[in-house]
Write an enzyme that holds these catalytic residues in place. Structure first.
Site, short mmCIF file in Angstrom:
data_model
loop_
_atom_site.label_atom_id
_atom_site.label_comp_id
_atom_site.label_asym_id
_atom_site.label_seq_id
_atom_site.Cartn_x
_atom_site.Cartn_y
_atom_site.Cartn_z
N SER B 129 54.90 -34.49 16.75
CA SER B 129 55.08 -33.25 17.52
C SER B 129 53.82 -32.89 18.30
O SER B 129 52.70 -33.17 17.88
CB SER B 129 55.41 -32.08 16.59
OG SER B 129 56.65 -32.29 15.97
N GLU B 244 66.46 -43.69 5.90
CA GLU B 244 66.30 -42.32 5.44
C GLU B 244 67.29 -41.88 4.37
O GLU B 244 67.02 -40.98 3.61
CB GLU B 244 66.30 -41.35 6.62
CG GLU B 244 64.92 -41.28 7.25
CD GLU B 244 64.85 -40.41 8.49
OE1 GLU B 244 65.84 -39.73 8.79
OE2 GLU B 244 63.81 -40.44 9.15
#
Lengths: 308, 376
Positions: B129, B244
């Site tokens: 980010s 995941e």
């Protein structure tokens, strides 16, 4: 394999066959004409024999497969008499039973015409009895024929396993109702255009649709694990059924409600099918009743400090 | 469909439970800083020494190569035994950086980093980010200019959890001048001790310092630290999506069942009361999340966007449980406790790792097939 949650080929074949039967005999659009559903196509399909052992003329499938079949019935809003009959035949093999709910000191029978028996949800669980004398009532929103009956004096309580099976199959139908309502709404959102684009491209509509998918995913996963727990006699079965009974009606109602909203004006009209899903969700919600969610021990309870 | 443990599965479960109950730390985890790192790495080293680390990693790389079902059994025992939260400073290394290096790294990268990660010797943070690239990750602007056999990195990352105590960072940067959006990015291993890196920890609303801003001022990173091909970083970043559903996030999902039981015990609500009804809903939803967790772990083939359904259900249930806890606590909720702390921490659940709104868009577009909004 000891752990496997992938539907098998057998199950896929039954569901494909069921889908063809449902598309021919129970398209949702049939409800616009207000006719009552017959049971013959379901009988011919073997819907009431599926879970019987092969030596009794059944297909030898378990509640795991039967639950998926009732999801398909739920999507097509098949009469609750089919559901009640599938359960009642575990008690009385030839019975045709209407679904019933307790309303004060009288029972309300759903689509009771031609039913020899009634399977009603009471505070003590599901009970089974011969159909009593009926007096017609006006059903809400012209949904399904309904009648009041005096509670039969000699009704029988379902045993614990039948009670669990009943909860499982009603929840399966509630899941089917939610899936049907979602599919209808998503189709509409893909094709209906306003402001020059499909309304499904707007986030406000998308997020309603996503919430439908979230609820459906949870109920669907619970249905699978509860069905396996019931079939295999896991000790957590009571807990899993309770969770399913708690969540399935809410998800069906919320999804049907959002489905009407996504349709806009046509969703409020009787000419679209969205309202049928809502009404079926209300009927099934009453039929499944409530179940004490705080009574059974949780399978994932923490170990105490004294465990060694 | 089957959920019946074999005799070997049952023995595995008992072995896991016995070991966890005998070895779980008795002291609570420090909430941040070096002490939290020491606690987490000590626990990981304890697990590693007994053969309980890297459970989902392939055996070729020092892992245990457990099946999805065994992993579920382990994490069910893990949360029931109240072992330390898996969402500590080892999370990125074990569940993201390590699996990415296994899938796309060079032999040298594997040989150096994987043992360090498994043994709790190196801590990783994420550098994805940026101030202008949150939900829209492909808008990132931190650059890496190729100079000889080095990348010269300039820019800024933010919300990088544990950057203040990490040794390495998985850094996603723009390496191809002129390329836009998903093209021309590279996934780079960044040593956090390199000259030109400045870490500014940011306190969060729960009062602890887990995340940080990271500034890069002509940071020189060897080109050999690129994982996958240069300029192919987007596909590298997407590599671990498939992994995941087999990460320690399973423990977080299952842990909500334990939290609901704790809450029910704490509330001692009168039967039929509004609180009892609310607890019943939470208990049922935790059971629903558990069923979803099992099904997503076991169902084949994996459906890639089911992760969004799971992630969002978890996030919103975690928040509901903690809101209910605050209501049950009443005035006592104003005093610091693990409930009030976790309540404030839970606000991150619908923001971190893809905001709830983005998850709903993904569900609507990728699972339900609704049309995408016009994009730049």
């Amino acid at each position: 394999m000891s752990f496997d949650l992938t539907p098998g080929e057998d199950l896929r074949q039954i569901l494909d066959a069921a889908q063809s039967m449902l598309d021919s005999h129970y398209p949702v659009a049939r409800l616009r004409d207000g006719g009552a559903d017959g049971l013959d196509p379901l009988v011919d399909f073997g819907a009431f024999l599926l879970a019987l052992p092969e030596k009794e003329g059944g297909a030898g499938f378990s509640v795991v497969e039967e639950a998926q079949l009732h999801v398909a019935f739920g999507r097509h809003l098949v009469t609750t008499t089919a559901l009640a009959t599938a359960i009642a035949r575990r008690i009385e093999p030839e019975a045709v039973a209407a679904a019933g709910v307790v309303d004060g000191d009288r029972w309300l029978a759903i689509a009771p015409r031609d039913a020899s028996h009634i399977l009603a949800r009471t505070d003590e669980g599901f009970v089974f009895a011969k159909m009593g004398a009926q007096s017609d009532v006006v059903p809400f929103g012209a949904s399904r024929p309904m009648a009041r009956i005096v509670p039969p004096p000699d009704h029988r309580r379902a045993d614990r396993e039948t009670d669990h099976t009943a909860c499982l199959l009603v929840a399966a139908q509630l899941l089917g109702v939610a899936i049907g309502a979602r599919d209808l709404a998503v189709d509409h959102a893909r094709t209906r255009e306003q402001f020059g684009r499909p309304i499904g491209s707007f986030q406000a509509v998308k997020h309603h649709a996503a919430d439908m998918a979230l609820g459906i995913e949870m109920v669907s996963a619970l249905l699978d694990t509860a069905a396996i727990a019931l079939r295999d006699g896991h000790e957590s079965v009571g807990f899993q059924i309770a969770a399913l009974v708690r969540i399935a009606p809410r998800v069906a109602l919320e999804t049907a409600r959002a489905g009407i909203q996504i349709h806009g004006g046509i969703g409020f009209s009787a000419e679209a099918d969205a309202h049928h899903f809502l009404k079926q969700a209300h009927i099934l919600r009453q039929f499944i009743g409530t179940y004490d969610m705080l009574q059974d021990p949780a399978p994932l309870a923490p170990y105490g400090k004294d465990v060694s | 469909m089957e959920l019946t443990p074999t005799a070997e599965d049952a023995a595995f479960r008992i072995a896991a439970r016995d070991w966890l109950l005998a070895n779980r730390p008795s002291d609570p985890a420090p909430r941040d800083g070096q002490a939290s790192r020491d606690y987490a790495t000590r626990w990981l080293a304890t697990c590693h020494a007994a053969g309980w680390s890297g459970l989902a990693w392939p055996t070729d790389y020092g892992g245990q190569g457990l099946s999805a079902a065994r992993l579920m059994l382990w994490y069910e025992e893990y949360v029931r035994a109240r072992a330390p939260s898996t969402l500590d400073c080892t999370f990125v290394a074990l569940n993201h950086a390590g699996p990415t290096i296994i899938a796309r790294g060079t032999e040298a990268q594997k040989a150096f980093h994987l043992p360090r990660i498994l043994e709790g010797r190196s801590i990783w943070c994420q550098g994805f980010s940026e101030p202008g690239a949150g939900s829209d990750l492909a808008a990132l602007r931190t650059t890496g200019r190729v100079e000889g056999d080095e990348l010269v990195v300039n820019g800024q990352k933010i919300w990088s959890s544990y950057a203040d105590i990490a040794d390495y960072q998985e850094l996603l940067i723009r390496t191809e001048p002129g390329a836009s959006r998903h093209k021309g990015l590279s996934w780079v291993i960044c040593d956090m001790t390199l000259p030109g890196i400045t870490v500014r920890p940011i306190a969060n609303m729960a009062g602890v310092t887990h995340f940080a801003e990271v500034f890069y001022d002509d940071v020189r990173i060897p080109l050999e630290n690129v994982v996958g091909e240069l300029h192919d970083g987007w596909s590298v970043a997407m590599t671990t999506l498939a992994f995941e559903r087999r990460t320690a996030a399973l423990a977080l999902q299952l842990e909500l069942s334990v939290k609901v039981e704790d809450l029910i015990a704490m509330a001692d609500a009168a039967p039929g009361s509004a609180t009892a009804e609310r607890l019943a809903d939470l208990r049922a939803e935790a059971a629903g999340l558990r069923a979803m967790t099992w099904r997503t772990a076991l169902r084949e083939p994996a459906t890639p966007f089911d992760g969004s359904l799971m992630r969002l259900t978890f996030a919103e249930l975690a928040q509901s449980i903690h809101r209910a806890a605050m209501d049950v606590l009443g005035p006592a909720g104003l005093v610091d406790s693990h409930w009030s702390y976790d309540y404030l921490e839970s606000y991150s659940e619908t923001i971190a790792g893809g905001a709830a709104e983005i998850q709903r868009n993904i569900i609507a577009e990728r699972i339900l097939g609704l049309p995408r909004e016009p994009r730049p």
